[in-house]
Write an enzyme that holds these catalytic residues in place. Sequence first.
Site, PDB file in Angstrom:
ATOM      1  N   ASP A   1      26.593 109.495  37.364  1.00  0.00           N
ATOM      2  CA  ASP A   1      26.496 109.758  38.631  1.00  0.00           C
ATOM      3  C   ASP A   1      27.495 108.984  39.520  1.00  0.00           C
ATOM      4  O   ASP A   1      27.384 107.840  39.634  1.00  0.00           O
ATOM      5  CB  ASP A   1      25.013 109.522  39.102  1.00  0.00           C
TER       6      ASP A   1
ATOM      7  N   GLN B   1      28.507 106.746  44.302  1.00  0.00           N
ATOM      8  CA  GLN B   1      28.984 105.674  44.837  1.00  0.00           C
ATOM      9  C   GLN B   1      30.312 105.042  44.543  1.00  0.00           C
ATOM     10  O   GLN B   1      30.994 104.050  44.775  1.00  0.00           O
ATOM     11  CB  GLN B   1      28.057 104.612  44.830  1.00  0.00           C
TER      12      GLN B   1
HETATM   13  N1  PLP Z   1      23.476 109.110  43.423  1.00  0.00           N
HETATM   14  C1  PLP Z   1      23.719 107.961  44.243  1.00  0.00           C
HETATM   15  C2  PLP Z   1      23.796 106.713  43.357  1.00  0.00           C
HETATM   16  C3  PLP Z   1      23.544 107.888  45.447  1.00  0.00           C
HETATM   17  O1  PLP Z   1      24.089 106.835  46.236  1.00  0.00           O
HETATM   18  C4  PLP Z   1      22.985 109.289  46.425  1.00  0.00           C
HETATM   19  C5  PLP Z   1      22.923 109.075  47.616  1.00  0.00           C
HETATM   20  O2  PLP Z   1      22.684 108.109  48.337  1.00  0.00           O
HETATM   21  C6  PLP Z   1      22.782 110.308  45.385  1.00  0.00           C
HETATM   22  C7  PLP Z   1      22.767 110.197  44.034  1.00  0.00           C
HETATM   23  C8  PLP Z   1      22.511 111.647  46.112  1.00  0.00           C
HETATM   24  O3  PLP Z   1      23.456 112.030  46.884  1.00  0.00           O
HETATM   25  P1  PLP Z   1      22.997 113.298  47.832  1.00  0.00           P
HETATM   26  O4  PLP Z   1      21.900 112.961  48.663  1.00  0.00           O
HETATM   27  O5  PLP Z   1      24.610 113.532  48.669  1.00  0.00           O
HETATM   28  O6  PLP Z   1      22.998 114.475  46.997  1.00  0.00           O
END
Ligand code: PLP
Length: 395
Positions: A187, A190
Amino acid sequence: MTLRRHFPLLNRPGPRIAYLDSGATAQTPDIVLDAVRKFETHSRANVKRGVHRLAEAATEAYAKAREQVAAYLSVSADEIVFTSGCTGAINLAAHSFGTLLKPGDEIAVSELEHHSNIVPWHMLATRSGVKVNFLPIDGEGRVVVQTLSPRTKLVALAHVSNVTGAVLDVAAIVAEAKRVGARVLLDGAQRTPHGPVDIPALGVDFYAFSGHKTFAPHGVGVLWAKAELLDAMPPFLGGGEMIASVTTQGFTPAKAPAKFEAGTPPISGAIGLGAACAWLATLDWAAIAAHELRLTGRLLDGLRAVDGVTVIGPQGLQCRAPVVSFDLADAHPHDICQIMDRHGVALRGGHHCAQPLHAKFDLAGTTRASLALYCEDADIDLFFAGLAEAKRVLT
Ligand code: PLP
């Protein structure tokens, strides 16, 4: 040296905004706004469907965006699937890759994950009988790389924690995953705002991120996966443009990436994201990383000097991104954020969609400052001025 001048919102008339909430949504530079405006005013049309000149121009612009994103990640454009965001990307992987798993197979995530990288796997477990295991985190909020169960089929972890700022030891995870024959999903929500990502060098199988955290519009994101996986995975959503043919008896899916992009995609968002990636790729990341880390060091040193503050995350700068979360003598993070807002400081307070992480530290929430390439010393000065007042009022 900062790049603040490129961001119109940060240069609007009036008192300074110390925007320290880039981990939630980053600001957008002129070059991205211009690319979106150019598309909307010169070639707005749907993609793939039409033969008129606007449709062709839109299709070309969309294809170019895919190339630009692919170049930012050092991968092939055919492996880039545009989604609604990082959440959309991980849900796609969970649904689609999930259908290739059997009851009793296992998926490893960690205690520090954003809910976007926990809940889709819990949902898959409910649907299909796979088991979700949690890798522990240490006292600094880093994932502890442990021996994986031989039934592990996927390890899904944040490249950078949205709470602790810890950068994952990807090499160690990939080595352990390979040992048991598991795939690795990162993921990167960040991570992508902090410079190009060399996915082949990381050796992972999936990579997900969001446009809006990477200086692009909301509503667009990316799932990258190895071509062999995209070929093997069934489509997630069905609809227009994801098929080779449809009859009354059934359908044959198109090849990836179209197979995973049912319906009208986020066209102008993708064009904005392509422009953002192309711009980011031109910047001096050694200098930006040093700048972001120096400001992070200022935050950490300053916070350490405040009585009652505990930083949740690595105390040093090694393997650390510019995200700093802290507790101030149990004061409510929303109260802190409100007082900071009076000083023009934008922060985030709460559990940051990471409740298991906060439970581990026995906290309901924290206050988070998350930096980006446009942050300056003046922002950190405002942060500490606001924090002094928050401390006086709340503790
Ligand atoms: N993963 C991480 C580490 C995040 O910080 C975030 C959002 O803050 C997400 C996933 C989800 O991102 P989104 O809400 O843009 O789909």
